[in-house]
Design an enzyme around this catalytic site. Structure first.
Site, PDB file in Angstrom:
ATOM      1  N   HIS A   1       0.850  -1.207   0.000  1.00 24.83           N
ATOM      2  CA  HIS A   1       0.000   0.000   0.000  1.00 24.83           C
ATOM      3  C   HIS A   1       0.877   1.246   0.000  1.00 24.83           C
ATOM      4  O   HIS A   1       1.590   1.509   0.962  1.00 24.83           O
ATOM      5  CB  HIS A   1      -0.889   0.000   1.249  1.00 24.83           C
ATOM      6  CG  HIS A   1      -1.845   1.155   1.304  1.00 24.83           C
ATOM      7  ND1 HIS A   1      -3.095   1.039   1.851  1.00 24.83           N
ATOM      8  CD2 HIS A   1      -1.752   2.444   0.899  1.00 24.83           C
ATOM      9  CE1 HIS A   1      -3.725   2.196   1.782  1.00 24.83           C
ATOM     10  NE2 HIS A   1      -2.925   3.082   1.205  1.00 24.83           N
TER      11      HIS A   1
ATOM     12  N   HIS B   1       1.383   5.433  -2.073  1.00 19.81           N
ATOM     13  CA  HIS B   1       0.895   6.445  -3.013  1.00 19.81           C
ATOM     14  C   HIS B   1       2.098   7.030  -3.737  1.00 19.81           C
ATOM     15  O   HIS B   1       3.005   7.572  -3.097  1.00 19.81           O
ATOM     16  CB  HIS B   1       0.130   7.540  -2.264  1.00 19.81           C
ATOM     17  CG  HIS B   1      -1.059   6.996  -1.524  1.00 19.81           C
ATOM     18  ND1 HIS B   1      -2.331   6.985  -2.055  1.00 19.81           N
ATOM     19  CD2 HIS B   1      -1.157   6.390  -0.312  1.00 19.81           C
ATOM     20  CE1 HIS B   1      -3.169   6.409  -1.193  1.00 19.81           C
ATOM     21  NE2 HIS B   1      -2.472   6.038  -0.119  1.00 19.81           N
ATOM     22  N   LEU B   2       2.090   6.897  -5.055  1.00 19.34           N
ATOM     23  CA  LEU B   2       3.222   7.391  -5.846  1.00 19.34           C
ATOM     24  C   LEU B   2       2.899   8.698  -6.549  1.00 19.34           C
ATOM     25  O   LEU B   2       3.773   9.298  -7.177  1.00 19.34           O
ATOM     26  CB  LEU B   2       3.632   6.348  -6.884  1.00 19.34           C
ATOM     27  CG  LEU B   2       4.167   5.023  -6.343  1.00 19.34           C
ATOM     28  CD1 LEU B   2       4.419   4.038  -7.486  1.00 19.34           C
ATOM     29  CD2 LEU B   2       5.445   5.234  -5.541  1.00 19.34           C
ATOM     30  N   ARG B   3       1.616   9.117  -6.457  1.00  9.56           N
ATOM     31  CA  ARG B   3       1.182  10.369  -7.118  1.00  9.56           C
ATOM     32  C   ARG B   3       1.457  10.316  -8.617  1.00  9.56           C
ATOM     33  O   ARG B   3       1.455   9.262  -9.213  1.00  9.56           O
ATOM     34  CB  ARG B   3       1.841  11.594  -6.457  1.00  9.56           C
ATOM     35  CG  ARG B   3       1.736  11.629  -4.934  1.00  9.56           C
ATOM     36  CD  ARG B   3       0.331  11.519  -4.407  1.00  9.56           C
ATOM     37  NE  ARG B   3       0.269  11.762  -2.978  1.00  9.56           N
ATOM     38  CZ  ARG B   3      -0.701  11.291  -2.200  1.00  9.56           C
ATOM     39  NH1 ARG B   3      -1.673  10.556  -2.680  1.00  9.56           N
ATOM     40  NH2 ARG B   3      -0.711  11.570  -0.913  1.00  9.56           N
TER      41      ARG B   3
ATOM     42  N   ASN C   1      -5.612   7.139  -6.044  1.00  8.85           N
ATOM     43  CA  ASN C   1      -6.221   8.448  -5.752  1.00  8.85           C
ATOM     44  C   ASN C   1      -5.133   9.489  -6.003  1.00  8.85           C
ATOM     45  O   ASN C   1      -4.265   9.704  -5.184  1.00  8.85           O
ATOM     46  CB  ASN C   1      -6.747   8.509  -4.306  1.00  8.85           C
ATOM     47  CG  ASN C   1      -5.676   8.227  -3.279  1.00  8.85           C
ATOM     48  OD1 ASN C   1      -4.712   7.505  -3.529  1.00  8.85           O
ATOM     49  ND2 ASN C   1      -5.804   8.810  -2.106  1.00  8.85           N
TER      50      ASN C   1
ATOM     51  N   LYS D   1      -9.981  -1.099  -5.359  1.00  8.92           N
ATOM     52  CA  LYS D   1      -9.756  -0.369  -4.101  1.00  8.92           C
ATOM     53  C   LYS D   1     -10.925   0.563  -3.832  1.00  8.92           C
ATOM     54  O   LYS D   1     -11.385   1.274  -4.720  1.00  8.92           O
ATOM     55  CB  LYS D   1      -8.457   0.449  -4.221  1.00  8.92           C
ATOM     56  CG  LYS D   1      -8.242   1.488  -3.109  1.00  8.92           C
ATOM     57  CD  LYS D   1      -7.535   0.899  -1.917  1.00  8.92           C
ATOM     58  CE  LYS D   1      -7.601   1.776  -0.680  1.00  8.92           C
ATOM     59  NZ  LYS D   1      -6.492   2.675  -0.483  1.00  8.92           N
TER      60      LYS D   1
ATOM     61  N   HIS E   1      -4.187  -0.402   6.107  1.00  6.58           N
ATOM     62  CA  HIS E   1      -3.658   0.332   7.259  1.00  6.58           C
ATOM     63  C   HIS E   1      -4.466   0.126   8.554  1.00  6.58           C
ATOM     64  O   HIS E   1      -4.966   1.081   9.144  1.00  6.58           O
ATOM     65  CB  HIS E   1      -3.521   1.831   6.964  1.00  6.58           C
ATOM     66  CG  HIS E   1      -4.623   2.418   6.092  1.00  6.58           C
ATOM     67  ND1 HIS E   1      -5.953   2.288   6.386  1.00  6.58           N
ATOM     68  CD2 HIS E   1      -4.557   3.120   4.944  1.00  6.58           C
ATOM     69  CE1 HIS E   1      -6.654   2.896   5.443  1.00  6.58           C
ATOM     70  NE2 HIS E   1      -5.839   3.400   4.562  1.00  6.58           N
TER      71      HIS E   1
ATOM     72  N   ASP F   1       1.601   2.773   3.297  1.00  8.25           N
ATOM     73  CA  ASP F   1       0.729   3.932   3.075  1.00  8.25           C
ATOM     74  C   ASP F   1       1.556   5.211   2.962  1.00  8.25           C
ATOM     75  O   ASP F   1       1.117   6.288   3.387  1.00  8.25           O
ATOM     76  CB  ASP F   1      -0.333   4.077   4.166  1.00  8.25           C
ATOM     77  CG  ASP F   1      -1.514   4.951   3.689  1.00  8.25           C
ATOM     78  OD1 ASP F   1      -1.572   5.261   2.482  1.00  8.25           O
ATOM     79  OD2 ASP F   1      -2.351   5.311   4.513  1.00  8.25           O
TER      80      ASP F   1
HETATM   81  O1  DOR Z   1      -3.223   9.521   5.330  1.00  3.82           O
HETATM   82  C1  DOR Z   1      -3.582   9.082   4.263  1.00  3.82           C
HETATM   83  N1  DOR Z   1      -3.178   9.636   3.102  1.00  3.82           N
HETATM   84  N2  DOR Z   1      -4.419   8.048   4.250  1.00  3.82           N
HETATM   85  C2  DOR Z   1      -4.954   7.602   3.118  1.00  3.82           C
HETATM   86  O2  DOR Z   1      -5.699   6.663   3.179  1.00  3.82           O
HETATM   87  C3  DOR Z   1      -4.679   8.280   1.817  1.00  3.82           C
HETATM   88  C4  DOR Z   1      -3.420   9.004   1.866  1.00  3.82           C
HETATM   89  C5  DOR Z   1      -3.182   9.972   0.724  1.00  3.82           C
HETATM   90  O3  DOR Z   1      -3.542   9.665  -0.422  1.00  3.82           O
HETATM   91  O4  DOR Z   1      -2.596  11.020   0.955  1.00  3.82           O
HETATM   92 ZN    ZN Z   2      -3.331   5.019   1.377  1.00  2.10          ZN
END
Ligand code: DOR
Ligand code: ZN
Length: 354
Positions: A13, A15-17, A41, A100, A184, A262
Site C-alpha cells: 500500500h 501512493h506514488l502520485r 487516488n 480499491k 492500514h 501507506d
Molecule cells: O493519510 C492518508 N493519506 N491516508 C490515506 O488513506 C490516503 C493518503 C493519501 O492519499 O494522501
Molecule cells: Zn493510502
C-alpha cells in the site's frame, strides 16, 4: 556490526502520485521494495477508475522503474458501479487483480458520494458478488464518518476504524469467499477482530510504520482538532494500547498481516495550510520496520512480514532480490523535494546498505 539480509520487500500500500512528484518519490520505494500496490487516488481529484487511466498509470510506473512489480488497483467510484459483470471481466482480461475502495470524506480524494453504507445496496452488492466469484481482491479503507445508529451523528476520528468493523463483519457474512485487504489497520479492535477470524476467511491487513509509532495525542487536541499536521494521516494515529497491538501483530508471524507503508507524499505548504492527511514514509520504511522487529526480539519474522506474506496474498512469488540493513545510525532528512519526511530530523538506528 549487526546486519540483516532479506528478500527485497513488497509494499502492499503506497501512493506514488503523478508527474514530477512520482519521479521524485518512486526511487525511495524501489530502493527497498521489489514491488507493491500503488493506489489510484491521484492529486487534483484524479481517480484511476477506468481501464484507460489505470493502464496508462501502470505504464508510467513501468517507464520509470521497469523491474518494479507494480500493482495498480482499479478505484471503485460511482462511475465504475452498475456494470459489474463487464467491469470485472474486462479487469481480468487486463490482469487487474485488485479493486480499491476509499469511502468519501475520510481521506485524500475518496470516492465521491460513496461510503461504507453503500456496501449494503445495489449496485455495490453486484460488484462484490463478481469480485468474490472471480477471486479479485477487495482492498478497502475501513473507516466510517457518521453513525446511522445515532441519526448520522459524526464519529470522532479516533473511533472511525473501530466503528467500521461491522462493515467487515457484514462482508464476511454475505461474501464469505471474498478476498479482503483491510488497509492500514490501526486500532486494537480491528486487529483483534482480524486475528480471531476463522482460517476459512481470506482476510489480511496492511500495517504501516507510522501506526506503530505515532500517538494520537501528538497529533490532535482533546477536542479532536489537529495541532500537528505533519503527523496527521488517515486513519489517524491511535493510542498506546493500539500502537502496542499494531507492533505485536506486525511481529507475530501471522500471514494475515503484512507490510503496506501507506507512504503518502504531500508538499510542505499543502500539509501545513490544508492539513492534508498522509505521511511520506518511503525513505525510512524498511529501517523502521526493522527497528520494531528488533525491539520486540522477532527479527526472524521480519522477512515474512515485509517480503513474503504480501506477495503470497496477492498471488506473486516473493522477490529473489536481496536487501541488506545494517545497524548504523542515520539522521533522517526533514524534507525531500519539499515533502516532509516521516521521522524527519530523528536519528534512527538502522540504515540500508546502498
Ligand atoms: O493519510 C492518508 N493519506 N491516508 C490515506 O488513506 C490516503 C493518503 C493519501 O492519499 O494522501
Ligand atoms: Zn493510502
Amino acid at each position: 556490526m549487526k546486519r540483516i539480509t532479506i528478500r527485497k520487500g513488497f509494499d502492499a500500500h503506497m501512493h506514488l502520485r503523478d508527474g514530477v512528484m512520482m519521479s521524485d518519490v518512486l526511487p525511495f520505494t524501489t530502493n527497498q521494495f521489489a514491488g507493491g500496490v500503488a493506489m489510484g487516488n491521484l492529486p487534483g481529484n484524479e481517480v484511476l477508475d477506468s481501464f484507460e487511466k489505470n493502464l496508462a498509470y501502470l505504464e508510467k510506473i513501468k517507464a520509470l522503474a521497469p523491474s518494479f512489480n507494480a500493482v495498480v488497483p482499479l478505484m471503485v467510484t460511482r462511475e465504475l458501479l452498475g456494470r459489474a459483470s463487464y467491469i470485472v471481466k474486462t479487469a481480468l482480461k487486463h490482469g487487474i487483480k485488485v479493486f480499491k475502495f476509499i469511502p468519501a470524506g475520510l481521506t485524500t480524494n475518496g470516492a465521491e458520494g460513496l461510503t461504507l453504507y453503500d456496501l449494503y445496496t445495489n449496485p455495490f452488492t453486484e460488484l462484490l458478488e463478481e469480485l468474490e466469484e472471480n477471486g479479485i481482491i477487495f482492498s478497502c479503507h475501513f473507516e466510517v464518518g457518521t453513525s446511522r445508529i445515532h441519526d448520522d451523528a459524526p464519529v470522532q476520528m479516533l473511533w472511525q476504524e473501530q466503528e467500521a468493523i461491522r462493515f467487515l463483519q457484514y462482508l464476511l457474512e454475505v461474501y464469505p469467499k471474498l478476498k479482503i485487504v483491510v488497509e492500514h489497520a490501526s486500532s486494537y479492535a480491528m486487529i483483534y477482530f482480524i486475528e480471531k477470524l476463522p482460517e476459512k476467511y481470506q482476510v489480511a491487513a496492511t500495517l504501516t510504520p507510522h501506526h506503530a509509532i505515532v500517538n494520537y495525542w501528538d497529533v490532535c487536541n482533546p477536542d479532536g482538532n489537529i495541532y500537528e499536521p505533519l503527523k496527521y494521516c488517515k486513519p489517524v494515529a491511535k493510542q498506546e494500547q493500539d500502537i502496542n497491538v499494531v507492533k505485536l501483530a506486525m511481529c507475530s508471524g501471522n500471514p494475515r498481516f503484512f507490510a503496506g507503508t501507506d507512504s503518502a507524499p504531500h508538499l510542505y505548504g499543502i500539509k501545513l495550510s490544508q492539513k492534508s492527511a498522509g505521511i511520506f514514509s518511503a525513505p525510512v520504511a524498511m529501517q523502521t520496520y526493522t527497528e520494531i522487529f528488533e525491539q520486540l526480539g522477532r527479527m526472524e519474522y521480519l522477512e515474512n512480514f515485509t517480503s513474503v506474506f504480501g506477495p503470497q496474498f496477492y498471488g506473486f512469488q516473493p522477490s529473489d532480490e536481496k536487501i541488506t540493513l545494517v545497524k548504523e545510525q542515520e539522521r533522517v532528512a526533514s524534507s525531500l523535494y519539499d515533502i516532509p519526511v516521516f521521522r524527519g530530523g530523528d536519528v534512527i538506528p538502522w540504515s540500508i546498505i546502498k
